[in-house]
Write an enzyme that holds these catalytic residues in place. Structure first.
Site, PDB file in Angstrom:
ATOM      1  CB  SER A 142      36.970  48.024  23.012  1.00 54.16           C
ATOM      2  OG  SER A 142      37.038  46.613  22.969  1.00 54.16           O
ATOM      3  CE1 TYR A 155      39.392  47.890  27.767  1.00 55.74           C
ATOM      4  CE2 TYR A 155      38.480  45.993  26.609  1.00 55.74           C
ATOM      5  CZ  TYR A 155      39.181  47.175  26.594  1.00 55.74           C
ATOM      6  OH  TYR A 155      39.678  47.679  25.404  1.00 55.74           O
TER       7      TYR A 155
HETATM    8  C1  8X3 Z   1      40.075  44.886  22.953  1.00 55.57           C
HETATM    9  C2  8X3 Z   1      39.131  43.889  22.406  1.00 55.57           C
HETATM   10  O1  8X3 Z   1      37.980  41.657  22.822  1.00 55.57           O
HETATM   11  O2  8X3 Z   1      39.939  42.145  24.172  1.00 55.57           O
HETATM   12  O3  8X3 Z   1      39.472  46.053  23.301  1.00 55.57           O
HETATM   13  O4  8X3 Z   1      37.869  43.260  24.578  1.00 55.57           O
HETATM   14  S1  8X3 Z   1      38.719  42.702  23.558  1.00 55.57           S
END
Ligand code: 8X3
Length: 256
Positions: A142, A155
């Site tokens: 990502s 995340y």
């Molecule tokens: C998804 C992109 O910007 O939501 O992996 O992290 S973001």
């Protein structure tokens, strides 16, 4: 007893691809794109009914597989057999978007268990087959791995750690006939990514894409993965960063 010679692929046999997280979104779109490119696609995901439907649709195979469970991954390895041409590590995702002071650490544990350790578990288990098949590993990370953003500590950290797996493996496997590639998507409007992140809150999930004329869709990333896999064997696409035109950076999104 099988001899090495018997282990050679049957001439004309379809190359084999494994796609994790194939039950929806980028994973399902990638399975479709690879099947259209001629792969025998092993569609792996926790939700057996979904991957069974997908496999029936594309002429592939379905494996119910939770990548956080050793026994499930062993079943996947058994289904693949001695050679593998392509592994797409797509399973994972985001849970929550709270600042660190309010962080749900169980959610962080889940994100690391899937995105990081799950990718490590599947890749480690399938590596002998990938070496035998002179295969390609694609890891879907990502743009969250590029830089942290508010509410993204868990995340962004998980995706950065997943990126480190890619980098380490590329160094470790330089003398092996295996390509190690990364796709880093930005804003992709899928049915589940933001819904999962916001615990089923449809309004918050849709707000992520609000006013963005054309966020990426799952097919956009699937096509990139199929392209990476279809390069000549000596061409390694180290990392492909893919954003919608309206997203110049994680924080710079044009909402008309
Ligand atoms: C998804 C992109 O910007 O939501 O992996 O992290 S973001």
């Amino acid at each position: 007893m099988s001899t090495p010679q018997n282990d050679r692929p049957t001439p004309g046999a379809r190359p084999i691809a494994v796609v994790t997280g194939a039950s929806s979104g980028i994973g399902a779109a990638t399975a479709r794109a690879l099947a259209a490119s001629g792969y025998d696609v092993v569609c792996a995901a926790r939700r057996a009914d979904r991957v069974q439907d997908l496999a029936a649709e594309i002429g592939g195979r379905a494996i119910a597989c939770d990548i956080t469970v050793d026994a499930d991954v062993s079943v996947l390895v058994g289904a693949v057999g001695p050679r593998l041409d392509l592994l797409v590590n797509n399973a994972g995702g985001a849970v929550g978007m709270e600042p660190v002071r309010e962080a749900d650490l169980d959610a962080w544990t889940t994100m690391f268990a899937t995105n990081v350790i799950g990718t490590g578990r599947v890749t480690k288990a399938l590596l002998p087959a990938l070496v035998e098949g002179r295969g390609t590993i694609v890891v879907v990370t990502s743009t969250a791995a590029d830089a942290p953003y508010e509410g993204g500590a868990g995340y962004c950290g998980a995706k950065a750690a997943e990126r480190s797996i890619v980098g380490a493996m590329r160094l470790e496997l330089v003398d092996q006939p295996v390509r190690v590639c990364e796709v880093a998507p930005g804003m992709v409007h899928t049915e589940e990514f933001s819904l999962t992140r916001f615990h089923g809150d449809q309004q918050r999930a849709e707000a992520v894409y609000s006013g963005v004329a054309e966020p990426l869709v799952a097919d956009d990333i699937a096509e990139c993965i199929a392209w990476i896999a279809s390069r000549p064997a000596h061409v390694n696409i180290d990392r492909l960063v893919v954003r919608p035109r309206a997203q110049a950076a994680n924080h710079k999104v044009f909402r008309g």
